[in-house]
Design an enzyme around this catalytic site. Structure first.
Site, PDB file in Angstrom:
ATOM      1  N   ASP A 252       0.865  -1.413   0.159  1.00 37.19           N
ATOM      2  CA  ASP A 252       0.103  -0.080   0.134  1.00 37.19           C
ATOM      3  C   ASP A 252       0.812   1.207   0.049  1.00 37.19           C
ATOM      4  O   ASP A 252       2.013   1.284   0.389  1.00 37.19           O
ATOM      5  CB  ASP A 252      -0.924   0.057   1.333  1.00 37.19           C
ATOM      6  CG  ASP A 252      -0.302  -0.348   2.528  1.00 37.19           C
ATOM      7  OD1 ASP A 252       0.792  -0.836   2.618  1.00 37.19           O
ATOM      8  OD2 ASP A 252      -0.958   0.274   3.559  1.00 37.19           O
TER       9      ASP A 252
ATOM     10  N   GLU B 183      -0.682  -2.226   5.145  1.00 40.10           N
ATOM     11  CA  GLU B 183       0.031  -2.017   6.278  1.00 40.10           C
ATOM     12  C   GLU B 183       0.210  -0.792   7.226  1.00 40.10           C
ATOM     13  O   GLU B 183       0.369  -0.633   8.305  1.00 40.10           O
ATOM     14  CB  GLU B 183       1.803  -2.462   5.740  1.00 40.10           C
ATOM     15  CG  GLU B 183       2.644  -2.569   7.082  1.00 40.10           C
ATOM     16  CD  GLU B 183       3.070  -1.467   7.824  1.00 40.10           C
ATOM     17  OE1 GLU B 183       3.477  -1.540   9.087  1.00 40.10           O
ATOM     18  OE2 GLU B 183       3.128  -0.278   7.146  1.00 40.10           O
ATOM     19  N   GLU B 184      -0.150   0.228   6.248  1.00 40.19           N
ATOM     20  CA  GLU B 184      -0.166   1.637   6.924  1.00 40.19           C
ATOM     21  C   GLU B 184      -1.603   1.893   7.848  1.00 40.19           C
ATOM     22  O   GLU B 184      -1.730   2.711   8.257  1.00 40.19           O
ATOM     23  CB  GLU B 184      -0.140   2.720   5.857  1.00 40.19           C
ATOM     24  CG  GLU B 184       1.234   2.637   5.293  1.00 40.19           C
ATOM     25  CD  GLU B 184       2.595   3.130   6.089  1.00 40.19           C
ATOM     26  OE1 GLU B 184       2.426   3.596   6.862  1.00 40.19           O
ATOM     27  OE2 GLU B 184       3.521   3.084   5.458  1.00 40.19           O
TER      28      GLU B 184
HETATM   29 ZN    ZN Z   1       5.178   3.404   6.549  1.00 39.40          ZN
HETATM   30 ZN    ZN Z   2       6.566   0.863   5.437  1.00 40.11          ZN
END
Ligand code: ZN
Ligand code: ZN
Length: 427
Positions: A98, A164-165
């Site tokens: 992402d 992931e963020e």
């Molecule tokens: Zn990051």
């Molecule tokens: Zn990262």
């Protein structure tokens, strides 16, 4: 002399095969593709849980290699399963895919000009954390490994992870959702490896830490209740702002006086305080929110317990009440010490021992940590900085830049780690 040289050749040949296949030619042929993929992802970034096109490209590539593919895992995640010709364990490799709501300021031929909607606002989108490099590297690893199935003792699982963020508010996503949807089962994963590119580490180098590597992030909310009164007559009320000050002070003594800081670092930050409406009213309540960062689960337990004891007790001491709520955002990115010790020789063989360096813990968080709660894992940092570039911009900023000549080392390292891990496990 001739005979000796001939013997030397035979010995050299035997040594080369004992160390596994010579993949240099294959690495060479994949490097340009990896850089091209990375630049394409960079130019077409997608926000967390919206990585539709990215996922399509990954899935198409894996399919073209004859790898078994699952799509739509944790919304936009892609999982590839590559079975080697020989039986053995299962190693997983993870790349996050992402991008972030950041407007790119770099002047690059593949600069992102993409915009999207984020929390009801139109924002620029940029791969400002470098997940485009992770995605391209893992596609390269998949390509090399898929051509060496006869060398693979077991199975390699490629995990292309969305969000992931952090998923948008109200949505689930990321590593924890992938695990919930069974990514670590069928076939059951024995160990997992992952990397993060780093804009301030020179290309050609790897940095790692054994044990707690990136912090667990927890969020806390404190509600203080006092008694409202005129600002000129504090004796007729209970001041929640003064109580808040005592609490902030108290919380910092948990870090400075109670946490064993020679073990690992720990942080408590109050990031927001909200109380009161005007200068001459002592308000009724105050709210504080903040973050806790820990690198060791025992220290985390101590800090959490002491915060829960101290917050209501301090409020009580000054005549008020207070509650505290702590929620987990991510776990500790904990590199299993045995696995690290096992894999270091591989890293040193690939990168050169002088280029594999230990590093300090990072108090930032990473959701790779969820996988490491399920199986032993090793997460390390890969150099993405042009050597000598003194003012490399940090991740998550508009000027963040990665030198993609560093990507091939990521491909080589993850490929060789997979082969060596499975090879050792099979013995
Ligand atoms: Zn990051
Ligand atoms: Zn990262």
């Amino acid at each position: 002399m001739k005979n000796k040289a001939f013997l030397g050749l035979i010995l050299f040949g035997a040594m080369a095969s004992a160390q596994g296949p010579n993949l240099d030619a294959q690495y060479k042929s994949v490097e340009n593709k990896v850089i091209e993929w990375r630049r394409d992802f960079h130019q077409h970034p997608e926000l967390s849980n919206r990585e539709y096109k990215t996922a399509e490209k990954i899935a198409a590539h894996l399919k073209s290699l004859g790898i078994e593919v699952q799509t739509g895992v944790a919304k936009t995640g892609v999982v590839g399963i590559l079975k080697g010709n020989l039986p053995g364990k299962v190693v997983a490799l993870r790349a996050d895919i992402d991008a972030l709501p950041v407007v790119e300021r770099n002047d690059l031929p593949y600069k992102s000009t993409v915009t999207a909607e984020f929390l009801g606002e139109k924002v620029g989108v940029m791969h400002a954390c470098g997940h485009d490099t992770h995605t391209a590297i893992l596609m390269g690893v998949a390509e090399v490994l898929s051509k060496n199935k006869d060398q693979i003792k077991g199975t390699v699982k490629f995990i292309f992870q969305p969000a992931e963020e952090g998923a948008p508010p109200g949505e689930e996503g990321g590593a924890s959702l992938m695990i919930k949807e069974g990514v670590m089962e069928n076939p059951k994963v024995d160990a997992i490896f992952g990397l993060h590119i780093n804009s301030a580490t020179p290309v050609g180098t790897i940095r790692y830490k054994s044990g707690g590597t990136m912090a667990a992030a927890q969020r806390f909310v404190i509600n203080v209740k006092g008694k409202q009164s005129h600002g000129s007559q504090p004796w007729s009320g209970v001041d929640p702002i003064v109580i808040s000050a005592k609490i902030i002070d108290g919380l910092q003594t948990i870090i400075s006086r109670e946490a064993e800081l020679t073990n690992e670092a720990a942080v408590i930050t109050v990031g927001k305080i909200n109380s009161g409406v005007r200068f001459n009213i002592i308000p009724e309540s105050a709210e504080m929110i903040g973050t806790i960062r820990t690198l060791d689960y025992e220290m985390q337990a101590l800090i959490n317990r002491r915060m829960k004891e101290m917050v209501p007790a301090l409020a009580k001491a000054y005549g008020g009440d207070a509650t505290i709520e702590i929620t987990n955002s991510t776990e500790i990115t904990f590199n299993d010490p045995d696995l690290v010790a096992q894999m270091l020789p591989t890293m040193e063989k690939v990168a050169g021992a002088e280029n594999v360096l230990p590093q300090k813990a990072v108090t930032g968080a990473e959701d790779f940590s969820y996988f490491q709660k399920v199986v032993p894992g090793f997460y390390f940092f890969l150099g993405g900085m042009t050597p000598g570039n003194k003012d490399a911009f940090p991740h998550h900023t508009p000027d963040f830049k990665i030198d993609d000549s560093g990507l091939l080392l990521g491909v080589k390292t993850l490929t060789q780690m997979s082969l060596d891990y499975l090879n050792t496990a099979a013995k």
